[in-house]
Design an enzyme around this catalytic site. Sequence first.
Site, short mmCIF file in Angstrom:
data_model
loop_
_atom_site.label_atom_id
_atom_site.label_comp_id
_atom_site.label_asym_id
_atom_site.label_seq_id
_atom_site.Cartn_x
_atom_site.Cartn_y
_atom_site.Cartn_z
CD1 TRP A 105 -23.06 -25.93 -24.48
CD2 TRP A 105 -23.13 -23.62 -23.63
NE1 TRP A 105 -23.41 -25.21 -25.13
CE2 TRP A 105 -24.06 -23.91 -24.61
CE3 TRP A 105 -23.15 -22.32 -23.69
CZ2 TRP A 105 -24.86 -23.35 -25.05
CZ3 TRP A 105 -23.77 -21.83 -23.34
CH2 TRP A 105 -25.15 -21.81 -24.96
NE ARG A 145 -26.78 -24.52 -21.99
CZ ARG A 145 -27.27 -25.45 -22.52
NH1 ARG A 145 -26.14 -25.40 -22.62
NH2 ARG A 145 -28.63 -25.74 -22.64
CB ALA A 179 9.02 -0.72 10.63
CB ALA A 210 -1.00 0.10 1.13
CB CYS A 248 2.33 -13.03 -1.44
SG CYS A 248 1.01 -12.15 -1.26
CG ASP A 261 -2.76 -6.16 4.70
OD1 ASP A 261 -3.44 -5.99 3.59
OD2 ASP A 261 -1.44 -7.00 5.06
CE1 TYR A 279 -13.91 -26.12 -27.52
CE2 TYR A 279 -15.05 -25.08 -29.50
CZ TYR A 279 -14.29 -26.17 -28.81
OH TYR A 279 -14.49 -27.96 -28.93
#
Lengths: 448, 448
Positions: free
Chosen positions: A434, A442, A33, A11, A42, A281, A426
């Site tokens: 789909w 669906r 700090a 941040a 991470c 955070d 696709y």
Amino acid sequence: MHLLVIGGSDAGIEAGLAARSMDPGMDVTLLVADRFPNFSICGIPYHVSGDVPDWRDLAHQSADDLKAAGLELRLGERAVAIDPAARTVLTDAGALSYDRLVIGTGAMPLRPPIQGLDELGAAEGVHELHTMDDTLRLMERLDQETADSVIIIGAGYIGLEMAEALSARGARVTVLERFEQVMPRSLDPELAAELASELGSRGVEVQCGATVASIARDGTRLAVTSQDGRRRTADLVLVVTGVRPSTELATGAGARLGAAGAVEVDRRMRTGLPDVYAAGDCVQTYHRLLGRHVYLPLGTTAHKQGRVAGEDAAGGDRVFAGVLGTQVVKVFDRVAAATGLRDAEAAEAGFTPTTVDTVADDHKAYYPGATPIRIRLTGDRATGRLLGAQLVGHLGAEIAKRIDVLATGIHHGISVAEVADLDLSYTPPLGSPWDALQQAARQWSRLY
Amino acid sequence: MHLLVIGGSDAGIEAGLAARSMDPGMDVTLLVADRFPNFSICGIPYHVSGDVPDWRDLAHQSADDLKAAGLELRLGERAVAIDPAARTVLTDAGALSYDRLVIGTGAMPLRPPIQGLDELGAAEGVHELHTMDDTLRLMERLDQETADSVIIIGAGYIGLEMAEALSARGARVTVLERFEQVMPRSLDPELAAELASELGSRGVEVQCGATVASIARDGTRLAVTSQDGRRRTADLVLVVTGVRPSTELATGAGARLGAAGAVEVDRRMRTGLPDVYAAGDCVQTYHRLLGRHVYLPLGTTAHKQGRVAGEDAAGGDRVFAGVLGTQVVKVFDRVAAATGLRDAEAAEAGFTPTTVDTVADDHKAYYPGATPIRIRLTGDRATGRLLGAQLVGHLGAEIAKRIDVLATGIHHGISVAEVADLDLSYTPPLGSPWDALQQAARQWSRLY
């Protein structure tokens, strides 16, 4: 105009860069700090695992990069108080004045009420893993002492990633979780069980419903006893049971606390104190689906909030769009991802949710390597709106970006039925006419 | 109530299934001109390559599955005329009456004006590749005759997939394309060049700007001469230069033609003839960004249109949501995907497009295996709206689902700036705090 930023993680750095980008004439100073500005927290599990041999590579950008971008870094200097009337921050090295202030103090590890925990630290083999200093201490121990067996307390994403990382180093790993499932804050039990099963198949012992009562030294080892009386010993114990916001500096200056005890901010990341912003955070987070603030500390969010704070501090008018709680974790060869609300969360928020649980292949079964994706889709019966989704599947099945497709839809208020209308890509090696997501949608639509 | 469907490919099968699903009492008959109902035409290259050893596996569902779903299949029976007044379809085996009709006659290969092409067929080694019959003829030849060298005319996605497939079988492959780039209808030249380079590195010769003038027999081989006079010989020639809609049946019954000579339909797939619907590669397609119909034959679209036609024929009121032209192709270890409008298309449609061309890693560089994704993002300067995107990257870099994220955003009218606001998933092995897409979007926003 001088912007002072307290905090050198996601941040804070993002705020500094955003302010400079908005107003290249702005002076920006960052108080960091520790000695590790802009490190990817991470990424720590991947340094421990050996995937990232040099910890220095975990920096998103080097200190030199940041200086080149015009940020003045004050490393190893800790803010101790803010005087908003005098627009001054006291540090352990002196005092700094500001025109605008961004507080990015981050979070602190939660310390669960475990007997003996306060007396035992890294020197005794009981580790936390929140900062680069924690990481270097852990690595030093792993390099120098026996760590054939490790107990990890907490089965959130860091706990699971560390189970994989320490297994990769050859340790026998046991994960203890007080809830009845792994990833209790992110996944439904049905999908969490698939991650637990993956861990089990890789030799990690996962014990859910195990609240740790005490930790004690046992010769050169550590003894961990759970409330049911079961005693386990290990060479090393890792406590990763979540975080709480670091709010002391902000509240000391008069800032109010909001959701879950995090610093209260509006969607422009203003604290209410004159010219004082906060992000990351340490603050509450606006949730788009809930329409209110929650506490959901994640790196992606810290970056976005930092950008808002920095731009607005530099005269911009960006508004934080809010989160959906989108996240993804890789555990060995499985990937679990989630976005939006789970069924119970949705019900609690006043929706009328229904969830379908389906399985669909990641690509056409006839093309080699197809794997099943388990999909839980939660929709609102009253409005048809898509509220949330959780996916578990194999690494390589594009789980992460599939959850992003749904996160993008939810961002725009998509209905479950509309998911099937999306013009998705696709080709047989990478999908189906789909897509798996559309098959699930669906299925939901057929039922409700 | 009797629904008759002409065509046994994606649109026709989906229409029949959707009608039965909407009204389980409906009688549904499908006229299938060949013996291959519900075959995945997109899968043909993977049968040729050997990835799908048994061609029967290319069926999305078997004939038995379809019968179990209540569809009556009339295989090998071809419709020859429609009498809309009498609600009757004449076939080569008799006449069938209907209450509702869905026309799903698909498309035909375009035959470019090449001297000699009409005289040479599969028996002489000049192949098309549009049906399962075409496929079986090609495979028979590949199994029985020499095919060490192949010339492919046309560098659309089928041409490129077949170049890979035939290379996998050990053939020396040359691709001739009359435009100055591969994938001329889908990708900007800059990204097409990356696919051409991948093909080249795998031993496929790609010659763009080469219009074929003639094909002739040359002993046991075939000679292909381009307009610049260059003559190449090969054992086999594949002509895959696109398709045109098969509209003869529909126009014979009085249906109008719309965009690009495809059958005119509205967004409920009605032809204007009483109770006659049409769907799939024979019809025009509504484009969401353009707000008008175009011709864009793709399997995903055929499925969606078939569903609309079948449901509406059975009394439903579904409206086709429209397409964005989303597509993806895998060429060896590279994947290219696109959605929305390219810069020139957008300008022609009255937008004020600007395109950025950026490169971003698929995941954090510190985690092993990160690969660059090249991203071209087109946005409208006047409104900030995202108009289109093209991505090229490595297989495994989640290219297909990343384009789907943007397709989902464009479906909802997302702005370029808003892409950076999306709450996307992140873990170092699978992404970045600002995903590659968001980095590209921020780059666009910084410039415009």
